[in-house]
Design a protein around this motif. Structure first.
Motif, PDB file in Angstrom:
ATOM      1  N   ALA A   1     -18.907 -22.983  -5.392  1.00 21.50           N
ATOM      2  CA  ALA A   1     -19.332 -22.609  -6.755  1.00 21.50           C
ATOM      3  C   ALA A   1     -18.409 -23.168  -7.841  1.00 21.50           C
ATOM      4  CB  ALA A   1     -19.402 -21.091  -6.862  1.00 21.50           C
ATOM      5  N   LYS A   2     -17.416 -23.976  -7.438  1.00 25.48           N
ATOM      6  CA  LYS A   2     -16.465 -24.488  -8.443  1.00 25.48           C
ATOM      7  C   LYS A   2     -17.187 -25.333  -9.497  1.00 25.48           C
ATOM      8  CE  LYS A   2     -11.820 -25.475  -8.899  1.00 25.48           C
ATOM      9  NZ  LYS A   2     -10.762 -24.468  -8.951  1.00 25.48           N
ATOM     10  N   ALA A   3     -18.196 -26.089  -9.081  1.00 24.80           N
ATOM     11  CA  ALA A   3     -18.919 -26.957 -10.019  1.00 24.80           C
ATOM     12  C   ALA A   3     -20.066 -26.221 -10.701  1.00 24.80           C
ATOM     13  CB  ALA A   3     -19.467 -28.170  -9.277  1.00 24.80           C
TER      14      ALA A   3
ATOM     15  N   ALA B   1      -6.615 -16.160 -18.363  1.00 18.58           N
ATOM     16  CA  ALA B   1      -7.737 -15.759 -17.499  1.00 18.58           C
ATOM     17  C   ALA B   1      -7.883 -16.876 -16.480  1.00 18.58           C
ATOM     18  CB  ALA B   1      -9.025 -15.620 -18.302  1.00 18.58           C
ATOM     19  N   GLU B   2      -8.620 -16.628 -15.429  1.00 24.18           N
ATOM     20  CA  GLU B   2      -8.802 -17.703 -14.435  1.00 24.18           C
ATOM     21  C   GLU B   2      -9.682 -18.811 -15.025  1.00 24.18           C
ATOM     22  OE1 GLU B   2      -6.794 -17.581 -12.155  1.00 24.18           O
ATOM     23  OE2 GLU B   2      -6.306 -15.455 -12.337  1.00 24.18           O
ATOM     24  N   ASP B   3     -10.516 -18.453 -16.002  1.00 19.26           N
ATOM     25  CA  ASP B   3     -11.322 -19.459 -16.687  1.00 19.26           C
ATOM     26  C   ASP B   3     -11.568 -18.975 -18.123  1.00 19.26           C
ATOM     27  OD1 ASP B   3     -13.037 -21.374 -17.546  1.00 19.26           O
ATOM     28  OD2 ASP B   3     -14.406 -21.248 -15.850  1.00 19.26           O
TER      29      ASP B   3
ATOM     30  N   GLY C   1      -9.915 -11.563 -12.659  1.00 19.67           N
ATOM     31  CA  GLY C   1     -10.922 -11.869 -11.642  1.00 19.67           C
ATOM     32  C   GLY C   1     -11.598 -13.205 -11.898  1.00 19.67           C
ATOM     33  N   CYS C   2     -12.429 -13.621 -10.940  1.00 16.54           N
ATOM     34  CA  CYS C   2     -13.125 -14.902 -11.059  1.00 16.54           C
ATOM     35  C   CYS C   2     -14.397 -14.819 -10.219  1.00 16.54           C
ATOM     36  CB  CYS C   2     -12.229 -16.030 -10.538  1.00 16.54           C
ATOM     37  SG  CYS C   2     -13.056 -17.623 -10.513  1.00 16.54           S
ATOM     38  N   CYS C   3     -15.453 -15.472 -10.719  1.00 18.36           N
ATOM     39  CA  CYS C   3     -16.729 -15.342 -10.007  1.00 18.36           C
ATOM     40  C   CYS C   3     -17.033 -16.545  -9.118  1.00 18.36           C
ATOM     41  CB  CYS C   3     -17.856 -15.145 -11.022  1.00 18.36           C
ATOM     42  SG  CYS C   3     -17.930 -16.490 -12.208  1.00 18.36           S
ATOM     43  N   ARG C   4     -16.102 -17.507  -8.998  1.00 17.30           N
ATOM     44  CA  ARG C   4     -16.469 -18.744  -8.307  1.00 17.30           C
ATOM     45  C   ARG C   4     -16.265 -18.703  -6.783  1.00 17.30           C
ATOM     46  NH1 ARG C   4     -18.015 -22.621 -11.974  1.00 17.30           N
ATOM     47  NH2 ARG C   4     -17.281 -22.241 -14.077  1.00 17.30           N
ATOM     48  N   GLY C   5     -15.380 -17.840  -6.327  1.00 20.28           N
ATOM     49  CA  GLY C   5     -15.295 -17.584  -4.878  1.00 20.28           C
ATOM     50  C   GLY C   5     -14.793 -18.728  -4.011  1.00 20.28           C
ATOM     51  N   CYS C   6     -13.821 -19.517  -4.480  1.00 14.70           N
ATOM     52  CA  CYS C   6     -13.293 -20.603  -3.634  1.00 14.70           C
ATOM     53  C   CYS C   6     -12.605 -20.008  -2.394  1.00 14.70           C
ATOM     54  CB  CYS C   6     -12.297 -21.459  -4.410  1.00 14.70           C
ATOM     55  SG  CYS C   6     -12.988 -22.129  -5.921  1.00 14.70           S
ATOM     56  N   ASP C   7     -12.791 -20.671  -1.265  1.00 13.37           N
ATOM     57  CA  ASP C   7     -12.294 -20.112   0.008  1.00 13.37           C
ATOM     58  C   ASP C   7     -10.777 -19.988   0.072  1.00 13.37           C
ATOM     59  OD1 ASP C   7     -14.868 -20.118   0.759  1.00 13.37           O
ATOM     60  OD2 ASP C   7     -14.687 -21.602   2.376  1.00 13.37           O
ATOM     61  N   PHE C   8     -10.052 -20.871  -0.642  1.00 16.70           N
ATOM     62  CA  PHE C   8      -8.591 -20.944  -0.496  1.00 16.70           C
ATOM     63  C   PHE C   8      -7.864 -20.069  -1.519  1.00 16.70           C
ATOM     64  CE2 PHE C   8     -10.467 -24.349  -2.930  1.00 16.70           C
ATOM     65  CZ  PHE C   8      -9.887 -24.151  -4.170  1.00 16.70           C
ATOM     66  N   CYS C   9      -8.592 -19.229  -2.239  1.00 14.38           N
ATOM     67  CA  CYS C   9      -7.993 -18.535  -3.375  1.00 14.38           C
ATOM     68  C   CYS C   9      -8.069 -17.024  -3.201  1.00 14.38           C
ATOM     69  CB  CYS C   9      -8.740 -18.970  -4.632  1.00 14.38           C
ATOM     70  SG  CYS C   9      -8.216 -18.102  -6.100  1.00 14.38           S
ATOM     71  N   SER C  10      -6.996 -16.321  -3.567  1.00 12.37           N
ATOM     72  CA  SER C  10      -7.003 -14.873  -3.390  1.00 12.37           C
ATOM     73  C   SER C  10      -7.530 -14.155  -4.635  1.00 12.37           C
ATOM     74  CB  SER C  10      -5.602 -14.370  -3.029  1.00 12.37           C
ATOM     75  OG  SER C  10      -4.681 -14.888  -3.937  1.00 12.37           O
ATOM     76  N   VAL C  11      -7.527 -14.832  -5.785  1.00 13.02           N
ATOM     77  CA  VAL C  11      -8.017 -14.215  -7.031  1.00 13.02           C
ATOM     78  C   VAL C  11      -9.466 -13.768  -6.867  1.00 13.02           C
ATOM     79  CG1 VAL C  11      -8.645 -14.706  -9.429  1.00 13.02           C
ATOM     80  CG2 VAL C  11      -6.517 -15.588  -8.498  1.00 13.02           C
ATOM     81  N   THR C  12     -10.188 -14.564  -6.110  1.00 10.82           N
ATOM     82  CA  THR C  12     -11.614 -14.369  -5.961  1.00 10.82           C
ATOM     83  C   THR C  12     -11.989 -13.028  -5.335  1.00 10.82           C
ATOM     84  OG1 THR C  12     -13.453 -15.746  -5.385  1.00 10.82           O
ATOM     85  CG2 THR C  12     -11.844 -15.439  -3.682  1.00 10.82           C
ATOM     86  N   LEU C  13     -11.016 -12.399  -4.669  1.00 14.35           N
ATOM     87  CA  LEU C  13     -11.302 -11.126  -4.009  1.00 14.35           C
ATOM     88  C   LEU C  13     -11.313  -9.970  -5.017  1.00 14.35           C
ATOM     89  CD1 LEU C  13      -8.903 -11.778  -0.968  1.00 14.35           C
ATOM     90  CD2 LEU C  13     -11.341 -12.246  -1.073  1.00 14.35           C
TER      91      LEU C  13
HETATM   92  S1  SF4 Z   1      -9.495 -21.400  -7.372  1.00 15.27           S
HETATM   93 FE1  SF4 Z   1      -9.942 -20.925  -9.511  1.00 15.27          FE
HETATM   94  S2  SF4 Z   1     -12.156 -21.139  -9.667  1.00 15.27           S
HETATM   95 FE2  SF4 Z   1     -11.714 -20.928  -7.490  1.00 15.27          FE
HETATM   96  S3  SF4 Z   1     -11.867 -18.725  -7.075  1.00 15.27           S
HETATM   97 FE3  SF4 Z   1      -9.719 -19.141  -7.537  1.00 15.27          FE
HETATM   98  S4  SF4 Z   1      -9.513 -18.733  -9.700  1.00 15.27           S
HETATM   99 FE4  SF4 Z   1     -11.718 -18.961  -9.289  1.00 15.27          FE
END
Ligand code: SF4
Length: 500
Positions: free
Chosen positions: A355-357, A272-274, A229-241
């Motif tokens: 939230a990426k930055a 990990a994503e980060d 998982g990841c807490c940054r919530g970028c719009d183009f990413c599915s991991v964030t869900l």
């Molecule tokens: S692009 Fe990276 S930082 Fe952004 S939500 Fe996805 S995994 Fe997280």
């Protein structure tokens, strides 16, 4: 009661581009996204995705995601065997279920789409996936009742290729983290019950930490997950869900030991994503937890890599980053990670990756990138960076700012890969970026990234293999390949040579 019985075997496999350890360098695996190119296919596949060593068709290591599913099914009592795609005929006769793991089955992922556009051919990973599914032994097994179940991070692509689901006789596509559902679906397949064509794992079905098993057999290049998982919530990413979960140290150590004790690999690639956020519930690294994790990993293996990390974490804790690098560099000359830069435009950063930055403001993003990339260079982290090109409503000014940022990074030892926008995550209903939409500025950005790559490629090749007994020969081959690529690109009138 175990579901195990003769003829009820579950075979697991993946195509050739995934069943490779890329000469023990996970970044070489990026080469699988390319189509046929300047050198013969056989030579290219040997350089970028040689088959992993196997004993009687049983690979010594397998993709981590496949190992997780294998561990889950073993824990539920199934008769499971992971086989190399090259030896599937040997084992398929008594299989009731064939489970296939995939990351980019049709080459629709951002890296493959971009390279397919440039070279105008089908990427190797799509060719190899097709070759696997069209192996005649699979259709013979289907005729006698075997079921095919597909899973992995690339299965979203089947929604764009429904005819191939039918043509290849795929019975079920599982989308998402499958630990809690795979046993039920495999059991239904063995009992000849009707399977859902698509099963999208719901939030309720997403496994908690104690529902994720420890891998039982080695993973390719010693990959071990430290969290999901990841807490940054970028719009183009599915991991964030997906929800954020960090594994406890003991669980991570158990998996490192599975690899190290197998003697397949004494490397641990922390996934990990980060990675810098290990153990943290915010966007600020937890010094104690990340240091403890690295000390533990270094003590128990010979070298470490990171799958991904964020530039914001490096910038917010430069001293912590320096301390981590000291721990890692005790045993190795460098380490690598995939890092998302995505854009040099504060406006776009604010719009699509707010939230990426964080904890910096999105407007500060280019400065965060410059600072962290400088630190990465100084402390020997080699980033393979990505940029997103062609995001909906991207402006000329956004592109100019990204070009400027790439220029500013010219002295940072890294690769910068521009990727065409692919509709995913919150932007999944937007249109794909098409080659007809390429503007002169897009082209300029692509060329800038190529120049950056050629500027650093030889040094990265040297560092990548340093200390290995086969260093000289591999360095020679990759340098020759880079020269051939450079020559062919220059022949098209694109100047990519750049002196340091
Ligand atoms: S692009 Fe990276 S930082 Fe952004 S939500 Fe996805 S995994 Fe997280």
């Amino acid at each position: 009661m175990p579901a195990n019985s003769v003829g009820n075997r579950v075979l697991l496999t993946a195509d050739q581009t995934l069943m490779s350890d890329y000469h023990k360098n996970i970044f070489i695996g990026f080469g699988t996204c390319a189509p046929s190119n300047f050198i013969p296919d056989k030579l290219y596949s040997w350089l970028f995705f040689p088959p992993i060593k196997s004993i009687k068709g049983i690979p010594v290591a397998a993709p981590y995601g496949l190992r997780k599913i294998e561990a889950q099914l073993l824990s539920e009592g199934f008769d499971v065997l992971t086989v190399a795609p090259t030896h599937i005929e040997k084992y398929i006769h008594n299989a009731k279920v064939l489970g296939i793991y995939t990351m980019d089955p049709f080459g629709l992922g951002p890296a493959s789409t971009t390279l397919a556009f440039i070279l105008k051919k089908e990427p190797f990973l799509a060719q190899c996936f097709r070759n696997l599914l069209e192996n005649p032994c699979i259709s013979e097994a289907k005729n006698r009742g075997m079921k095919i179940i597909v899973g992995g991070p690339g299965v979203w692509q089947f929604r764009y290729r429904p005819k191939l689901v039918e043509k290849w006789g795929i019975d079920c596509v599982i989308e998402g983290e499958a630990e809690k559902v795979v046993g039920k679906i495999v059991r239904a397949a063995i009992n000849d019950e009707k399977l859902p064509q698509y099963h999208e794992v719901s939030i309720k079905e997403t496994p908690g930490l104690d529902e994720i098993p420890v891998i039982e057999k080695p993973s390719i290049n010693g990959l071990v997950e430290i969290g999901r998982g990841c807490c940054r919530g970028c719009d183009f990413c599915s991991v964030t869900l997906r929800p954020l979960r960090w594994y406890p140290y003991e669980k991570i150590l158990q998996e490192i030991k599975v690899n190290v004790e197998s003697e397949y690999s004494r490397h641990a690639n922390l996934h990990a994503e980060d990675v810098m956020l290990y153990g943290s519930k915010t966007t600020i690294p937890n010094d104690n937890k990340i240091l403890k994790l690295h000390k533990m990993a270094v003590k128990n293996c010979d070298s470490i890599g990171w799958s991904h990390c964020s530039l914001a974490c490096i910038a917010i804790k430069p001293k912590l980053f320096a301390r981590i690098s000291e721990i890692i560099l005790q045993k190795q000359p460098w380490w690598g990670a995939e890092i998302g830069i995505e854009t040099g435009s504060p406006r776009l950063a604010k719009k699509i990756m707010r939230a990426k930055a964080h904890p910096f403001k999105p407007e500060e993003w280019p400065e965060v990138v410059r600072t962290s990339m400088g630190l990465a260079h100084d402390y020997k982290l080699i980033p393979a960076c990505t940029l997103i090109v062609g995001v909906p409503r991207e402006t000329e000014d956004d592109l100019l700012k990204t070009i400027e940022l790439v220029e500013d990074l010219k002295d940072v030892r890294s690769l910068i890969v521009p990727l065409f926008f692919v509709p995913m995550g919150k932007l999944k209903d937007e249109g794909w970026f098409k080659e007809t939409e390429m503007t002169p500025l897009h082209r300029e950005l692509l060329i800038k990234c190529l120049r950056h790559g050629f500027r650093w490629v030889n040094e990265i090749i040297e560092l990548s293999f340093s200390g290995k007994w086969y260093a000289n020969i591999m360095q020679f081959f990759y340098k020759v390949f880079a020269k051939i690529a450079e020559y062919n690109i220059e022949r098209k009138g694109i100047t990519v040579k750049a002196g340091k």
